[in-house]
Design a protein around this motif. Structure first.
Motif, PDB file in Angstrom:
ATOM      1  N   SER A  14       0.839  -1.205   0.000  1.00 50.64           N
ATOM      2  CA  SER A  14       0.000   0.000   0.000  1.00 50.64           C
ATOM      3  C   SER A  14       0.864   1.240   0.000  1.00 50.64           C
ATOM      4  CB  SER A  14      -0.903   0.030   1.232  1.00 50.64           C
ATOM      5  OG  SER A  14      -1.491  -1.208   1.435  1.00 50.64           O
ATOM      6  N   ALA A  15       1.903   1.209   0.811  1.00 49.57           N
ATOM      7  CA  ALA A  15       2.800   2.364   0.866  1.00 49.57           C
ATOM      8  C   ALA A  15       3.402   2.638  -0.503  1.00 49.57           C
ATOM      9  CB  ALA A  15       3.895   2.125   1.912  1.00 49.57           C
ATOM     10  N   THR A  19       2.930   6.080  -2.512  1.00 48.39           N
ATOM     11  CA  THR A  19       4.053   6.933  -2.907  1.00 48.39           C
ATOM     12  C   THR A  19       4.042   7.150  -4.408  1.00 48.39           C
ATOM     13  OG1 THR A  19       5.466   4.987  -2.921  1.00 48.39           O
ATOM     14  CG2 THR A  19       5.637   6.458  -1.027  1.00 48.39           C
ATOM     15  N   SER A  40       8.717   5.340  -4.766  1.00 48.64           N
ATOM     16  CA  SER A  40       8.262   3.972  -4.491  1.00 48.64           C
ATOM     17  C   SER A  40       9.434   3.050  -4.232  1.00 48.64           C
ATOM     18  CB  SER A  40       7.464   3.419  -5.671  1.00 48.64           C
ATOM     19  OG  SER A  40       6.616   4.397  -6.191  1.00 48.64           O
ATOM     20  N   VAL A  43      10.221   2.014  -0.707  1.00 52.72           N
ATOM     21  CA  VAL A  43       9.523   0.855  -0.149  1.00 52.72           C
ATOM     22  C   VAL A  43      10.239  -0.432  -0.537  1.00 52.72           C
ATOM     23  CG1 VAL A  43       7.365  -0.417  -0.177  1.00 52.72           C
ATOM     24  CG2 VAL A  43       7.332   2.060  -0.117  1.00 52.72           C
TER      25      VAL A  43
END
Lengths: 170, 149
Positions: A14-15, A19, A40, A43
């Motif tokens: 999800s993060a 992002t 991203s 992550v």
């Protein structure tokens, strides 16, 4: 404990999606196509550090497919895959080298990502002249990789501690 | 930050500089052998105009969907100075002068590119429904379709 890891990986996924969306909202950095912050990737770095390469790869592929299906076109999917896979390969290999910190891994990842997109662009648009963007993409990859690497480095230690705490409490 | 990181950064800088040099010397060689640069303007994948980069000129290009833009060639640079498309990304782009550089107006499907005089225009815009075309390889900013992540 596998359920717990799945939950964490879901959060990380999800993060990554968020992002990516934040990046989409931000204005383009320069007139040059393909130059973006690559947030991203933070992550991906975090996942690789905290859970290992296999899980990081899983999150990466899931993120690329999901965002491609939800928000993108077949073209954006191809570019994402080409950039993402090459970046992952570069990061997976360079993280084994002890002399390189997460910042260096991130730089190589960012640069590899840009090169992957460059290659995809040359083939898809069938325009060899795109190679002229090469030097600039390398330079920006260096900068953005450095930035995201620093951020990842700052975030990993508290995250690792937070995960350990949760596990011992349960 | 570790020692290896510095080497990584240096390596990348060196490769970037080398790459730039190789491209530049290729261009310089072409130019000194008499091939000069031209501005190639195409609409929807087909070249409609080829102008010399060194003759000052101004042209209004009519694109697809009723959008147009105005291209100015002055002092060896080509720039888009006006457009009636909604995002105006083309106007904000810097002027171009080197071979390979492009300015694109996506809604109008207009591509302005610097190339060597006389070289055939490589049609890079593949057609498929929903494909924005024009080499939008980081996704199409400003459209409802999302870009590559």
């Amino acid at each position: 404990m596998k359920i717990k890891k799945t939950a964490y990986l879901g959060l990380l996924l999800s993060a990554a999606l968020i992002t990516g969306y934040i990046e989409f909202l931000l204005p383009p950095i320069s007139g040059i196509p393909g130059v973006k912050l690559g947030l991203s990737n933070i992550v991906t770095l975090i996942t690789m550090e905290l859970f290992g390469k296999k899980d990081a790869f899983l999150v990466l592929i899931s993120r690329i497919l999901l965002s491609g299906l939800l928000f993108g076109s077949i073209f954006s999917l191809i570019f994402s895959l080409s950039g993402g896979l090459l970046a992952f390969g570069a990061m997976a290999l360079s993280s084994r080298i002890r002399e390189i910190s997460i910042t260096g891994v991130s730089i190589l990842g960012a640069v590899a990502h840009n090169m992957g997109q460059l290659i995809a662009a040359v083939f898809l648009v069938k325009e060899l002249k795109i190679i002229y963007y090469g030097p600039l993409l390398l330079f920006f990859g260096l900068l953005t990789g450095f930035l995201t690497g620093m951020i990842a480095g700052l975030v990993i230690r508290p995250l690792r501690a937070a995960i350990k705490d949760r596990d011992t409490v349960n | 930050m570790k020692k290896g990181d510095i080497y990584v950064a240096l390596l990348i800088l060196i490769v970037a500089v080398l790459w730039y040099w190789i491209l530049k010397s290729g261009n310089d060689r072409a130019e000194s052998s008499g091939v000069s640069r031209a501005v190639s303007i195409s609409v929807d994948g087909t070249e409609v105009m080829e102008l010399s980069l060194f003759e000052d000129r101004s042209e209004i290009i009519r694109g697809v969907n009723g959008y147009s833009c105005e291209v100015n060639i002055t002092s060896g640079k080509a720039d888009v100075v006006w457009a009636d498309c909604p995002d105006k990304l083309c106007v904000n782009q810097r002027a171009i002068a080197s071979v390979g550089e492009t300015i694109v107006c996506l809604p109008a499907r207009i591509v302005i590119e610097i190339k060597e005089e006389g070289e055939p225009f490589y049609d890079g815009i593949s057609g498929s429904p929903g494909d924005p075309g024009g080499g939008c390889f980081n996704g199409c900013v400003g459209r409802s379709r999302r870009g590559a992540l």
